[in-house]
Scaffold this motif. Structure first.
Motif, PDB file in Angstrom:
ATOM      1  N   PHE A   1       1.803   8.149  -4.280  1.00 59.21           N
ATOM      2  CA  PHE A   1       2.971   7.676  -3.530  1.00 59.21           C
ATOM      3  C   PHE A   1       2.829   8.158  -2.089  1.00 59.21           C
ATOM      4  O   PHE A   1       2.662   9.343  -1.838  1.00 59.21           O
ATOM      5  CB  PHE A   1       4.261   8.244  -4.122  1.00 59.21           C
ATOM      6  CG  PHE A   1       4.547   7.775  -5.528  1.00 59.21           C
ATOM      7  CD1 PHE A   1       5.322   6.643  -5.752  1.00 59.21           C
ATOM      8  CD2 PHE A   1       4.051   8.473  -6.628  1.00 59.21           C
ATOM      9  CE1 PHE A   1       5.594   6.210  -7.049  1.00 59.21           C
ATOM     10  CE2 PHE A   1       4.320   8.046  -7.921  1.00 59.21           C
ATOM     11  CZ  PHE A   1       5.090   6.907  -8.132  1.00 59.21           C
ATOM     12  N   TYR A   2       2.943   7.221  -1.137  1.00 59.14           N
ATOM     13  CA  TYR A   2       2.762   7.566   0.268  1.00 59.14           C
ATOM     14  C   TYR A   2       4.072   7.782   1.024  1.00 59.14           C
ATOM     15  O   TYR A   2       4.047   8.237   2.168  1.00 59.14           O
ATOM     16  CB  TYR A   2       1.945   6.479   0.970  1.00 59.14           C
ATOM     17  CG  TYR A   2       0.490   6.482   0.573  1.00 59.14           C
ATOM     18  CD1 TYR A   2      -0.418   7.357   1.176  1.00 59.14           C
ATOM     19  CD2 TYR A   2       0.013   5.629  -0.401  1.00 59.14           C
ATOM     20  CE1 TYR A   2      -1.757   7.373   0.815  1.00 59.14           C
ATOM     21  CE2 TYR A   2      -1.321   5.630  -0.777  1.00 59.14           C
ATOM     22  CZ  TYR A   2      -2.199   6.503  -0.169  1.00 59.14           C
ATOM     23  OH  TYR A   2      -3.531   6.510  -0.543  1.00 59.14           O
ATOM     24  N   ASP A   3       5.202   7.436   0.402  1.00 59.41           N
ATOM     25  CA  ASP A   3       6.480   7.720   1.052  1.00 59.41           C
ATOM     26  C   ASP A   3       7.552   7.917  -0.011  1.00 59.41           C
ATOM     27  O   ASP A   3       7.418   7.457  -1.155  1.00 59.41           O
ATOM     28  CB  ASP A   3       6.867   6.637   2.063  1.00 59.41           C
ATOM     29  CG  ASP A   3       7.213   5.308   1.423  1.00 59.41           C
ATOM     30  OD1 ASP A   3       8.328   5.184   0.875  1.00 59.41           O
ATOM     31  OD2 ASP A   3       6.373   4.395   1.450  1.00 59.41           O
TER      32      ASP A   3
ATOM     33  N   GLY B   1       0.780  14.058   3.136  1.00 65.77           N
ATOM     34  CA  GLY B   1       0.536  12.636   3.355  1.00 65.77           C
ATOM     35  C   GLY B   1       0.766  11.772   2.143  1.00 65.77           C
ATOM     36  O   GLY B   1       0.795  10.543   2.246  1.00 65.77           O
ATOM     37  N   TYR B   2       0.957  12.421   0.970  1.00 66.01           N
ATOM     38  CA  TYR B   2       1.134  11.660  -0.271  1.00 66.01           C
ATOM     39  C   TYR B   2       1.589  12.599  -1.387  1.00 66.01           C
ATOM     40  O   TYR B   2       1.578  13.821  -1.231  1.00 66.01           O
ATOM     41  CB  TYR B   2      -0.167  10.969  -0.680  1.00 66.01           C
ATOM     42  CG  TYR B   2      -1.363  11.909  -0.738  1.00 66.01           C
ATOM     43  CD1 TYR B   2      -1.592  12.714  -1.862  1.00 66.01           C
ATOM     44  CD2 TYR B   2      -2.251  12.021   0.328  1.00 66.01           C
ATOM     45  CE1 TYR B   2      -2.665  13.588  -1.922  1.00 66.01           C
ATOM     46  CE2 TYR B   2      -3.328  12.897   0.280  1.00 66.01           C
ATOM     47  CZ  TYR B   2      -3.527  13.668  -0.844  1.00 66.01           C
ATOM     48  OH  TYR B   2      -4.582  14.540  -0.908  1.00 66.01           O
TER      49      TYR B   2
ATOM     50  N   GLY C   1       0.794  -1.226   0.000  1.00 68.31           N
ATOM     51  CA  GLY C   1       0.000   0.000   0.000  1.00 68.31           C
ATOM     52  C   GLY C   1       0.825   1.273   0.000  1.00 68.31           C
ATOM     53  O   GLY C   1       0.276   2.370   0.183  1.00 68.31           O
ATOM     54  N   ARG C   2       2.124   1.170  -0.252  1.00 70.31           N
ATOM     55  CA  ARG C   2       2.975   2.361  -0.276  1.00 70.31           C
ATOM     56  C   ARG C   2       2.756   3.180  -1.545  1.00 70.31           C
ATOM     57  O   ARG C   2       3.094   4.358  -1.602  1.00 70.31           O
ATOM     58  CB  ARG C   2       4.437   1.948  -0.146  1.00 70.31           C
ATOM     59  CG  ARG C   2       4.752   1.272   1.176  1.00 70.31           C
ATOM     60  CD  ARG C   2       6.146   0.672   1.177  1.00 70.31           C
ATOM     61  NE  ARG C   2       7.150   1.714   1.030  1.00 70.31           N
ATOM     62  CZ  ARG C   2       8.424   1.452   0.736  1.00 70.31           C
ATOM     63  NH1 ARG C   2       8.818   0.207   0.520  1.00 70.31           N
ATOM     64  NH2 ARG C   2       9.290   2.449   0.628  1.00 70.31           N
TER      65      ARG C   2
ATOM     66  N   ARG D   1      12.627  18.300  -0.782  1.00 64.65           N
ATOM     67  CA  ARG D   1      11.378  19.060  -0.849  1.00 64.65           C
ATOM     68  C   ARG D   1      10.171  18.123  -0.947  1.00 64.65           C
ATOM     69  O   ARG D   1       9.116  18.374  -0.363  1.00 64.65           O
ATOM     70  CB  ARG D   1      11.398  20.013  -2.054  1.00 64.65           C
ATOM     71  CG  ARG D   1      12.304  21.216  -1.886  1.00 64.65           C
ATOM     72  CD  ARG D   1      12.134  22.229  -2.999  1.00 64.65           C
ATOM     73  NE  ARG D   1      12.644  21.779  -4.273  1.00 64.65           N
ATOM     74  CZ  ARG D   1      11.894  21.380  -5.296  1.00 64.65           C
ATOM     75  NH1 ARG D   1      10.549  21.379  -5.182  1.00 64.65           N
ATOM     76  NH2 ARG D   1      12.448  20.986  -6.428  1.00 64.65           N
ATOM     77  N   LEU D   2      10.331  17.028  -1.697  1.00 65.18           N
ATOM     78  CA  LEU D   2       9.252  16.059  -1.818  1.00 65.18           C
ATOM     79  C   LEU D   2       9.014  15.332  -0.497  1.00 65.18           C
ATOM     80  O   LEU D   2       7.873  15.048  -0.121  1.00 65.18           O
ATOM     81  CB  LEU D   2       9.567  15.054  -2.926  1.00 65.18           C
ATOM     82  CG  LEU D   2       8.443  14.080  -3.298  1.00 65.18           C
ATOM     83  CD1 LEU D   2       7.173  14.832  -3.676  1.00 65.18           C
ATOM     84  CD2 LEU D   2       8.890  13.188  -4.452  1.00 65.18           C
ATOM     85  N   TYR D   3      10.099  15.061   0.209  1.00 60.02           N
ATOM     86  CA  TYR D   3       9.999  14.455   1.541  1.00 60.02           C
ATOM     87  C   TYR D   3       9.157  15.341   2.466  1.00 60.02           C
ATOM     88  O   TYR D   3       8.277  14.861   3.193  1.00 60.02           O
ATOM     89  CB  TYR D   3      11.405  14.253   2.104  1.00 60.02           C
ATOM     90  CG  TYR D   3      11.460  13.793   3.529  1.00 60.02           C
ATOM     91  CD1 TYR D   3      11.291  12.447   3.861  1.00 60.02           C
ATOM     92  CD2 TYR D   3      11.724  14.705   4.552  1.00 60.02           C
ATOM     93  CE1 TYR D   3      11.359  12.027   5.175  1.00 60.02           C
ATOM     94  CE2 TYR D   3      11.788  14.296   5.869  1.00 60.02           C
ATOM     95  CZ  TYR D   3      11.607  12.954   6.173  1.00 60.02           C
ATOM     96  OH  TYR D   3      11.670  12.536   7.482  1.00 60.02           O
TER      97      TYR D   3
END
Length: 253
Positions: A197-199, A237-238, A29-30, A228-230
């Motif tokens: 994308f969740y992480d 959250g995504y 589910g990532r 920056r995306l982190y």
């Protein structure tokens, strides 16, 4: 700037990615995608009911085709052009009765004229001229393709251009390749689902597995954009991107 363990992300893809298997990020589910208005698998299963000789073009590591084992016709072949996948596909598919061939050129496939009554193709390139040669009269070509603007938001985030080689690839351009006097368009559909994308690790995994999205991708080169995306994923959250998919079923006259 907060320290991010990029080494951990790189080790993940080295350890887990083989063939064309994204299960470590999909099944956990990532990464998730919204639904298409068709099921390629269901289309293939239905088409196999009336087939005696089938070719799966670009089988990857045989992941998808092996799941359809219960529906196999008497004779079935698979091709794969990415060398590291060939041995994986053979190991998975040959025990199921599938003959696996390594190919390097869509224009020269190792099959006789009018050999197949069904050719399936999921996210693989093809030559319409060569399809015409190897498919039987009234034979079916069934494909699901990735459009040229797939996940364009990734390119926008990293400040890179969409790959010009595939930029114009879409349903309309695919349809134009099949002459109406040689082929009948049986079905056609095009969708633009959302992929989430969740992480950050899931996105890095994706970009390493699909190098043509950002051809020069490396953590070192894009460290600032990754950071920056982190932060973005931490706040929202995504990270959402727009996929491009189309489905085409044609019959040879």
């Amino acid at each position: 700037m907060k320290e991010i363990n990029f080494h951990k992300y790189l080790e993940e893809i080295k350890e887990k990615f083989t063939g064309w298997d994204f299960s470590s990020i999909h099944d956990t589910g990532r990464i998730q995608s919204s639904l298409l208005s068709w099921s390629y698998g269901s289309k293939v299963v239905a088409a196999m009911q009336d087939a005696t000789t089938v070719l799966d073009m670009g089988t990857g590591g045989g992941e998808f085709l092996s799941l359809l084992n219960g529906y196999f016709p008497p004779t079935i072949y698979a091709t794969e052009g990415y060398k590291p996948n060939v041995s994986i596909a053979k190991k998975k598919l040959e025990p199921l009765g599938v003959s696996v061939y390594e190919v390097v050129d869509d224009e020269q496939l190792p099959f006789s004229d009018q050999h197949f009554d069904l050719i399936i193709n999921r996210h693989e390139s093809y030559s319409v001229k060569e399809l015409k040669r190897i498919v039987k009269p009234n034979g079916i070509f069934l494909t699901q393709q990735v459009g040229g603007w797939d996940c364009k938001e990734i390119n926008e985030w990293f400040g890179t251009s969409v790959n010009p080689e595939f930029k114009e690839w879409k349903l309309l351009s695919a349809l134009e390749m099949f002459p109406v006097d040689e082929w009948e368009i049986v079905e056609q559909k095009e969708d633009f689902p959302i992929q989430r994308f969740y992480d950050l690790g899931a996105l890095i995994y994706y970009l390493k597995a699909i190098p043509w999205q950002v051809p020069d991708f490396s953590i070192k080169k894009y460290e600032d954009a990754l950071y920056r995306l982190y932060l973005h994923i931490g706040k929202v959250g995504y990270f959402d991107v727009t996929q491009s998919r189309f489905f085409l079923k044609v019959k040879c006259h």
